[in-house]
Design an enzyme around this catalytic site. Structure first.
Site, PDB file in Angstrom:
ATOM      1  N   ASN A  40      53.492  31.939 -14.159  1.00 48.85           N
ATOM      2  CA  ASN A  40      54.148  33.094 -14.790  1.00 48.85           C
ATOM      3  C   ASN A  40      55.476  33.354 -14.090  1.00 48.85           C
ATOM      4  OD1 ASN A  40      51.530  34.233 -13.346  1.00 48.85           O
ATOM      5  ND2 ASN A  40      52.878  35.975 -13.291  1.00 48.85           N
ATOM      6  N   ASP A  41      55.756  34.540 -13.649  1.00 46.40           N
ATOM      7  CA  ASP A  41      57.123  34.936 -13.271  1.00 46.40           C
ATOM      8  C   ASP A  41      57.895  33.938 -12.398  1.00 46.40           C
ATOM      9  OD1 ASP A  41      55.626  37.108 -14.042  1.00 46.40           O
ATOM     10  OD2 ASP A  41      56.062  38.305 -12.284  1.00 46.40           O
ATOM     11  N   SER A 101      54.655  38.428  -7.142  1.00 48.33           N
ATOM     12  CA  SER A 101      56.080  38.116  -7.289  1.00 48.33           C
ATOM     13  C   SER A 101      56.955  38.680  -6.183  1.00 48.33           C
ATOM     14  CB  SER A 101      56.579  38.627  -8.638  1.00 48.33           C
ATOM     15  OG  SER A 101      56.122  37.766  -9.643  1.00 48.33           O
ATOM     16  N   ARG A 164      54.995  46.589  -6.181  1.00 49.66           N
ATOM     17  CA  ARG A 164      55.130  45.128  -6.138  1.00 49.66           C
ATOM     18  C   ARG A 164      56.491  44.609  -6.601  1.00 49.66           C
ATOM     19  NH1 ARG A 164      51.311  46.234 -10.179  1.00 49.66           N
ATOM     20  NH2 ARG A 164      51.968  45.757 -12.306  1.00 49.66           N
ATOM     21  N   ASP A 165      56.656  43.301  -6.426  1.00 56.41           N
ATOM     22  CA  ASP A 165      57.781  42.515  -6.932  1.00 56.41           C
ATOM     23  C   ASP A 165      59.109  42.850  -6.247  1.00 56.41           C
ATOM     24  OD1 ASP A 165      55.684  41.839  -8.634  1.00 56.41           O
ATOM     25  OD2 ASP A 165      56.466  42.961 -10.345  1.00 56.41           O
ATOM     26  N   GLU A 219      57.823  46.366 -14.072  1.00 57.36           N
ATOM     27  CA  GLU A 219      57.599  45.231 -13.179  1.00 57.36           C
ATOM     28  C   GLU A 219      58.917  44.504 -12.899  1.00 57.36           C
ATOM     29  OE1 GLU A 219      53.066  43.975 -13.889  1.00 57.36           O
ATOM     30  OE2 GLU A 219      54.383  43.212 -15.441  1.00 57.36           O
TER      31      GLU A 219
HETATM   32  C1  FRU Z   1      54.628  40.298 -13.951  1.00 51.07           C
HETATM   33  C2  FRU Z   1      53.529  40.420 -12.918  1.00 51.07           C
HETATM   34  C3  FRU Z   1      54.079  41.003 -11.645  1.00 51.07           C
HETATM   35  C4  FRU Z   1      53.114  40.506 -10.611  1.00 51.07           C
HETATM   36  C5  FRU Z   1      52.777  39.135 -11.139  1.00 51.07           C
HETATM   37  C6  FRU Z   1      51.380  38.695 -10.830  1.00 51.07           C
HETATM   38  O1  FRU Z   1      54.418  39.340 -14.914  1.00 51.07           O
HETATM   39  O2  FRU Z   1      52.483  41.201 -13.448  1.00 51.07           O
HETATM   40  O3  FRU Z   1      54.236  42.397 -11.650  1.00 51.07           O
HETATM   41  O4  FRU Z   1      53.662  40.471  -9.331  1.00 51.07           O
HETATM   42  O5  FRU Z   1      52.989  39.168 -12.518  1.00 51.07           O
HETATM   43  O6  FRU Z   1      51.197  37.348 -11.157  1.00 51.07           O
END
Ligand code: FRU
Length: 439
Positions: A40-41, A101, A164-165, A219
């Site tokens: 993902n991200d 992330s 987060r992130d 996010e």
């Molecule tokens: C966004 C997210 C982030 C998180 C990650 C987890 O797509 O939900 O907020 O850190 O993916 O995989």
């Protein structure tokens, strides 16, 4: 305490042993995807010692989301990627349920990562911020001071279960990180952390707090300056639908405005959706050696059907092509690093089918409605989502003169009028991808 369930070594071993089992029928050619497993991200997108590095949320063991690792690749041209060993695995107490992330920054020729440790306990979920560094750009060491920021550092109005992130940046010789957090008022909020040395961090301010229609959680924030404006990108969950924008449950938006650096607050002037397609989320940017602000996003969104998982192809999801960003009169313009296969000059309606009569993706320009659209409703392999309203057709309201269309084995990106708008979507055809104009 070290947790041995997941380690970098185990992940690298698994990838080497199993990557030949991947079915490449839909695997993109010019877009980044992992050798095997789920992504993902984009994370830690950065320019380091003459090469572009991309990290990403990664679960190598299955083609669905699982305990997050950080995968890693590098490139010289932002199109061809060389896979590198896994950078981070959830092997510590403070990241035991996932290395979520984060971002990267280069300081004194050392590559630093800041990421979220996701912790699930009987008492609930906690998210904390951690640092790791590398001197060779391949092997990463998590620092002994981790976690460097926790819920205890935040004011009471912020809910630390969703914290987060972190996205790193430097401003006037000091390091900062914008981090997503949930606000007690059930709106999104971005907090600003500050540091002199990347190891000791402290809470600086609530950088921006959202209002109700802008979603309940933001996010993947990213702050940068672009063409004289301050910009804040984020990916809100449930930003309310408005005209042609924010139709997906998870949107990605750009706030432009001005930062009051005395108060350390972002004062927004305008907001726009970054991409009007079905599959675009969690974008991240960085500044390269030519001073270009470059964005890459996950070419997917949450809650959708995953054909490559359902068909046991052993991989899922990819990134968009990187795009160079500009701001003109407050409007975002995006220029893909590689031109598409089709440059279409528009004088009236134009409608295209990709596929055959029974299984096709439709896209084009409706001159009456003045809409550029991507329509997935005639695909044999349906892609469904969690949205209350159908998202099989997405569009952008624009008077289109020119389309640049980038096709890959399972994706389409359309750039309208030299980057004035973009639409990105995935598709999975059961027939050859033959393109025909049908108007
Ligand atoms: C966004 C997210 C982030 C998180 C990650 C987890 O797509 O939900 O907020 O850190 O993916 O995989």
């Amino acid at each position: 305490m070290i947790n041995k369930t997941f380690t970098v070594e185990k992940a690298n071993h698994f990838i080497a042993e199993n990557k030949h089992l991947v079915n490449t029928q839909y695997k993109p050619e010019d877009h980044f995807s992992a050798e095997i497993g789920w992504i993902n991200d984009p994370n830690g997108f950065v320019y380091f010692r003459g090469e572009y590095h991309l990290f990403y949320q990664f679960y190598p063991y299955d083609s669905v989301w699982g305990p997050m690792h950080w995968g890693h690749a590098k490139s010289k041209d932002l199109v061809t990627w060389e896979h590198l060993p896994v950078a981070l695995a959830p092997d510590q107490d403070y990241d035991r349920n996932g290395c979520f992330s984060g971002s990267a920054i280069v300081k004194d020729d050392r590559l630093w990562l800041m990421y979220t440790g996701h912790i699930e306990e009987e008492s609930g979920v906690r998210q904390v911020q951690n640092m790791a560094f590398s001197d060779d750009g391949i092997h990463f060491e998590k620092i002994s001071q981790n976690p460097v920021a926790t819920g205890a550092d935040l004011p009471a109005e912020v809910i630390a279960a969703d914290f987060r992130d972190p996205k790193l940046f430097e401003k006037d010789g000091r390091y900062y990180s914008v981090v997503a957090a949930k606000h007690k008022d059930n709106v999104g909020c971005i907090v600003l952390l500050g540091s002199d040395n990347l190891v000791e961090w402290r809470f600086e301010s609530i950088f921006l707090k959202g209002v109700e229609h802008q979603g309940f959680m933001w996010e993947c924030p990213d702050y940068f300056e672009l063409d004289g404006k301050d910009c804040l990108i984020m990916s809100p969950m449930r930003y309310q639908r408005e005209g042609d924008s924010y139709h997906n449950i998870n949107s990605s938006v750009l706030f432009t405005g001005k930062v009051d650096w005395g108060e350390k607050r972002f004062i927004p002037e305008s907001v726009q959706e970054i991409d009007h397609g079905q599959d675009f989320y969690a974008p991240q940017t960085f500044l390269d050696d030519q001073n270009r602000r470059i964005l890459i996003a996950w070419m997917q969104t949450w809650g959708r059907t995953l054909p490559t998982h359902d068909q046991e192809h052993k991989w899922a999801c990819a990134m968009t092509l990187p795009r160079i960003l500009r701001l003109e009169d407050g409007k975002l313009r995006q220029f893909p690093v590689k031109k598409g296969q089709y440059q279409i000059q528009i004088d009236k309606d134009c409608h295209y089918h990709l596929g055959n009569d029974t299984d096709y993706l439709e896209f084009g320009y409706d001159s009456n409605a003045q809409q550029v659209y991507i329509d997935r409703s005639h695909l044999a392999q349906k892609i469904l989502g969690e949205e209350e309203q159908d998202t099989s057709r997405r569009y952008v309201d624009i008077e289109a003169k020119e389309l640049d269309v980038i096709l890959d084995k399972n994706s389409i990106e359309i750039f309208v009028n030299q980057g004035e708008a973009s639409l990105t979507a995935t598709y999975y055809l059961t027939v050859p991808a033959k393109l025909s104009r049908i108007d």
